[in-house]
Design a protein around this motif. Sequence first.
Motif, PDB file in Angstrom:
ATOM      1  N   ILE A   1       0.763  -1.194   0.063  1.00  0.00           N
ATOM      2  CA  ILE A   1       0.032   0.141   0.169  1.00  0.00           C
ATOM      3  C   ILE A   1       0.983   1.165  -0.043  1.00  0.00           C
ATOM      4  CG2 ILE A   1      -1.804  -1.311   1.268  1.00  0.00           C
ATOM      5  CD1 ILE A   1      -1.204   0.294   3.719  1.00  0.00           C
ATOM      6  N   LEU A   2       0.303   2.336  -0.474  1.00  0.00           N
ATOM      7  CA  LEU A   2       1.012   3.561  -0.373  1.00  0.00           C
ATOM      8  C   LEU A   2       1.186   4.350   0.930  1.00  0.00           C
ATOM      9  CD1 LEU A   2       2.566   5.847  -2.170  1.00  0.00           C
ATOM     10  CD2 LEU A   2       0.278   6.682  -2.723  1.00  0.00           C
ATOM     11  N   ALA A   3       2.213   4.506   1.491  1.00  0.00           N
ATOM     12  CA  ALA A   3       2.349   5.214   2.706  1.00  0.00           C
ATOM     13  C   ALA A   3       2.015   6.610   2.655  1.00  0.00           C
ATOM     14  CB  ALA A   3       3.811   5.266   3.165  1.00  0.00           C
ATOM     15  N   ASN A   4       0.927   6.936   3.250  1.00  0.00           N
ATOM     16  CA  ASN A   4       0.120   8.257   3.182  1.00  0.00           C
ATOM     17  C   ASN A   4      -1.010   8.143   4.347  1.00  0.00           C
ATOM     18  OD1 ASN A   4      -2.326   7.275   2.081  1.00  0.00           O
ATOM     19  ND2 ASN A   4      -1.747   7.711   0.070  1.00  0.00           N
ATOM     20  N   SER A   5      -1.875   9.061   4.692  1.00  0.00           N
ATOM     21  CA  SER A   5      -2.726   9.084   5.368  1.00  0.00           C
ATOM     22  C   SER A   5      -4.159   8.444   5.173  1.00  0.00           C
ATOM     23  CB  SER A   5      -3.006  10.399   5.897  1.00  0.00           C
ATOM     24  OG  SER A   5      -3.462  11.364   5.242  1.00  0.00           O
TER      25      SER A   5
ATOM     26  N   VAL B   1       7.618   0.975   5.615  1.00  0.00           N
ATOM     27  CA  VAL B   1       7.918  -0.286   6.285  1.00  0.00           C
ATOM     28  C   VAL B   1       7.838  -1.497   5.175  1.00  0.00           C
ATOM     29  CG1 VAL B   1       7.479  -1.734   8.071  1.00  0.00           C
ATOM     30  CG2 VAL B   1       6.929   0.686   8.400  1.00  0.00           C
ATOM     31  N   ASN B   2       9.060  -2.114   5.126  1.00  0.00           N
ATOM     32  CA  ASN B   2       9.139  -3.300   4.356  1.00  0.00           C
ATOM     33  C   ASN B   2       9.821  -4.255   4.960  1.00  0.00           C
ATOM     34  OD1 ASN B   2       9.241  -5.104   2.320  1.00  0.00           O
ATOM     35  ND2 ASN B   2      10.722  -3.915   0.991  1.00  0.00           N
ATOM     36  N   PRO B   3       9.326  -5.283   5.357  1.00  0.00           N
ATOM     37  CA  PRO B   3       7.794  -5.662   5.503  1.00  0.00           C
ATOM     38  C   PRO B   3       7.555  -5.169   6.919  1.00  0.00           C
ATOM     39  CG  PRO B   3       9.340  -7.789   6.002  1.00  0.00           C
ATOM     40  CD  PRO B   3      10.097  -6.542   5.837  1.00  0.00           C
ATOM     41  N   ALA B   4       6.164  -4.986   6.878  1.00  0.00           N
ATOM     42  CA  ALA B   4       5.404  -4.636   8.168  1.00  0.00           C
ATOM     43  C   ALA B   4       4.838  -6.096   8.633  1.00  0.00           C
ATOM     44  CB  ALA B   4       4.268  -3.679   8.236  1.00  0.00           C
ATOM     45  N   THR B   5       4.952  -6.605   9.965  1.00  0.00           N
ATOM     46  CA  THR B   5       4.535  -7.524  10.430  1.00  0.00           C
ATOM     47  C   THR B   5       3.853  -7.726  11.602  1.00  0.00           C
ATOM     48  OG1 THR B   5       6.590  -8.053  11.782  1.00  0.00           O
ATOM     49  CG2 THR B   5       6.641  -8.986   9.378  1.00  0.00           C
ATOM     50  N   ALA B   6       2.836  -8.570  11.863  1.00  0.00           N
ATOM     51  CA  ALA B   6       1.970  -8.605  13.009  1.00  0.00           C
ATOM     52  C   ALA B   6       1.625  -9.921  13.226  1.00  0.00           C
ATOM     53  CB  ALA B   6       0.958  -7.560  13.186  1.00  0.00           C
ATOM     54  N   ASP B   7       0.646 -10.301  14.174  1.00  0.00           N
ATOM     55  CA  ASP B   7      -0.228 -11.600  14.357  1.00  0.00           C
ATOM     56  C   ASP B   7      -1.448 -11.125  14.966  1.00  0.00           C
ATOM     57  OD1 ASP B   7       2.226 -13.132  13.853  1.00  0.00           O
ATOM     58  OD2 ASP B   7       2.838 -12.859  15.805  1.00  0.00           O
TER      59      ASP B   7
ATOM     60  N   GLY C   1       2.749  -7.131   5.483  1.00  0.00           N
ATOM     61  CA  GLY C   1       2.428  -6.229   4.380  1.00  0.00           C
ATOM     62  C   GLY C   1       3.622  -5.061   4.191  1.00  0.00           C
ATOM     63  N   VAL C   2       3.546  -4.282   3.066  1.00  0.00           N
ATOM     64  CA  VAL C   2       4.498  -3.437   2.666  1.00  0.00           C
ATOM     65  C   VAL C   2       4.047  -2.056   2.660  1.00  0.00           C
ATOM     66  CG1 VAL C   2       6.351  -2.669   1.032  1.00  0.00           C
ATOM     67  CG2 VAL C   2       6.028  -5.191   1.603  1.00  0.00           C
TER      68      VAL C   2
END
Length: 189
Positions: free
Chosen positions: A55-59, A131-137, A159-160
């Motif tokens: 996704i594009l990093a914006n608001s 963020v590359n990559p964004a991680t969570a559970d 996600g990125v």
Amino acid sequence: NNAVTAQASDNISIAYNYNNGIPAPTPTTAGVDYKVTQSTANLSISPSSYDFGSILANSSDASSNVLFTISNSGDIATDGSSFSTSVTGANSTMFTTNTTGITVGEECGTSLAAGASCKINVQFGPTAEVVNPATADINAIYVPYSGQSPITATSSLTGVSVGAASINISGPSASGFTGSGTSGTPYLV
């Protein structure tokens, strides 16, 4: 009466009637081995992992909702005071949960019956960070009894979040290009 433990040996006293209801003169005892198994919930999450892509990093940009199903294949319901869902991990704030579009009664609440399932959506973004990559559970958690270890199910999320691309073109001025065409036919540079 002895306290029942997870596995033990003990004597059980059995009194029985015979001869038209006349009680036996003394109870009969027999040594037995027994094992007590505790009924419990058994949680799982499907899908077990999901990559949201970029996704594009914006608001304002965010991924579409992705539906996750939490199932209890155990033989008891989760207790309403100790069942929950959460998103945890390094980039947990980049992932949100919601119930948009989920039929009333199918959304995850504070308990989950034995053999039942519930649904929850997860969305990646919006975020201002790259963020590359964004991680969570995403987690489903049930604590059967106070002081016991929780029963958990987890699904990995990735996600990125990318920055906006910028292109700088340098070269001859517009008057230096030759050719003909319309706005639908671009010039080759």
